[in-house]
Design an enzyme around this catalytic site. Structure first.
Site, mmCIF file in Angstrom:
data_model
loop_
_atom_site.group_PDB
_atom_site.id
_atom_site.type_symbol
_atom_site.label_atom_id
_atom_site.label_comp_id
_atom_site.label_asym_id
_atom_site.label_seq_id
_atom_site.Cartn_x
_atom_site.Cartn_y
_atom_site.Cartn_z
ATOM 1 N N LYS A 31 0.858 -1.187 0.000
ATOM 2 C CA LYS A 31 0.000 0.000 0.000
ATOM 3 C C LYS A 31 0.889 1.230 0.000
ATOM 4 O O LYS A 31 1.807 1.357 0.809
ATOM 5 C CB LYS A 31 -0.897 0.009 1.234
ATOM 6 N N ASP A 58 -3.436 4.364 -1.749
ATOM 7 C CA ASP A 58 -4.321 4.797 -0.656
ATOM 8 C C ASP A 58 -4.221 6.317 -0.507
ATOM 9 O O ASP A 58 -3.602 6.820 0.419
ATOM 10 C CB ASP A 58 -3.893 4.064 0.620
ATOM 11 N N LYS A 60 -7.112 8.227 -0.813
ATOM 12 C CA LYS A 60 -8.415 8.650 -0.247
ATOM 13 C C LYS A 60 -8.911 9.948 -0.884
ATOM 14 O O LYS A 60 -9.111 10.952 -0.188
ATOM 15 C CB LYS A 60 -8.312 8.843 1.268
ATOM 16 N N ASP A 63 -12.962 15.168 -3.174
ATOM 17 C CA ASP A 63 -12.908 16.482 -3.814
ATOM 18 C C ASP A 63 -14.165 16.624 -4.664
ATOM 19 O O ASP A 63 -15.046 15.747 -4.616
ATOM 20 C CB ASP A 63 -11.614 16.552 -4.667
ATOM 21 N N THR A 122 -10.163 4.337 10.632
ATOM 22 C CA THR A 122 -10.013 3.441 11.787
ATOM 23 C C THR A 122 -9.430 4.151 13.006
ATOM 24 O O THR A 122 -9.452 3.616 14.103
ATOM 25 C CB THR A 122 -9.117 2.241 11.420
ATOM 26 N N ARG A 214 2.711 -0.343 10.761
ATOM 27 C CA ARG A 214 3.732 -0.239 11.799
ATOM 28 C C ARG A 214 4.126 -1.551 12.453
ATOM 29 O O ARG A 214 5.288 -1.714 12.841
ATOM 30 C CB ARG A 214 3.300 0.803 12.843
#
Ligand code: C5P
Length: 243
Positions: A31, A58, A60, A63, A122, A214
């Site tokens: 990603k 990713d 997102k 607009d 999330t 992470r």
């Protein structure tokens, strides 16, 4: 571990390639989000796609419909497998994004990437929703936006592990993809993610793809971390993922 997408949340092309070279063939794809994309741009995306890596872009998009449609066409041309927009952009924005994706792919003879919608990040909880004027519960807001994404012809949603069941409850077609960040193996810090589950729990709940950053990037040995996550995923009932 085809269902595991590793978030390349690093700052340089060199670091991204080093990680991808280490994990290629073991994980399902990579990603690229706003951090790496803003630092290094589309070239890295093309380089990974050219190596047949499954790339989830990713960014997102959120607009005006015309701008998002243009961004969707650009994502098709980059060769990504998956990219996303915010469902909160509304129905017209979602329909235009889906149409631009399909039309660009057909017209230019390119594979059509899957287009998915972010419902509620999330990292958000009820307090964050209240802050931005959403009075509904998290589950209700996720369900509303998932239904909207489905109605507008999107291929699926990004949803936290806890929202998988509410999404499956409102969107009945089984091919509707659920891509799930907010996954933490046992004994790994939650960082800023508020709605987390373990890999096994997320798989069991019906996620199609898990996005993990992470817990892999900060591990002393990312390949080993990935293998351990894979073992946790295998411990779940993986039958539903083979469909
Ligand atoms: O490090 P961690 O595993 O929390 O990374 C999760 C990744 O998924 C991050 O790149 C984050 O931007 C992304 N993401 C998310 N929540 C969403 C959509 C994407 O955490 N709703």
């Amino acid at each position: 571990m085809d269902q595991l997408l590793v978030a390349l949340d690093v700052d340089s092309t060199a670091d991204a390639h080093a990680l991808a070279d280490r994990l290629r063939g073991v994980v399902g794809g990579f990603k690229i989000g706003s951090r790496l994309f803003t630092s290094e741009g589309p070239r890295l995306v093309q380089e990974l796609a050219a190596r047949a890596d499954r790339v989830f872009l990713d960014l997102k998009f959120h607009d005006i419909p015309n701008t998002v449609a243009g961004a969707a066409a650009a994502a098709v041309r980059l060769g990504v497998s998956l990219f996303n927009v915010h469902a909160a952009g509304g129905g017209e924005m979602l329909r235009r994004a889906a149409a631009a994706t399909a039309e660009t792919a057909a017209r230019e003879g390119l594979p059509r990437p899957k287009l998915i919608a972010v419902t509620v990040l999330t990292s958000s909880d009820a307090g964050v929703l209240a802050e931005i004027g959403v009075g509904d519960t998290l589950a209700a807001q996720v369900a509303r936006l998932a239904r909207l994404a489905d109605a507008c012809g999107l291929d699926g949603v990004v949803a936290s592990p806890h929202e998988i069941a509410p999404v499956r409850a409102v969107v009945e077609r089984p091919e509707f993809l659920i891509v799930t960040p907010g996954v933490r193996p046992h004994n790994v810090a939650h960082d800023d993610q508020r709605r987390v589950l373990t890999p096994a729990e997320a798989v069991r709940a019906g996620a199609d793809y898990l996005v993990i950053g992470r817990a892999v990037l900060n591990a002393p040995d990312p390949l080993r971390a990935v293998r351990e996550i894979g073992e946790e995923m295998m411990r779940a009932d993986v039958g539903s993922l083979q469909a």
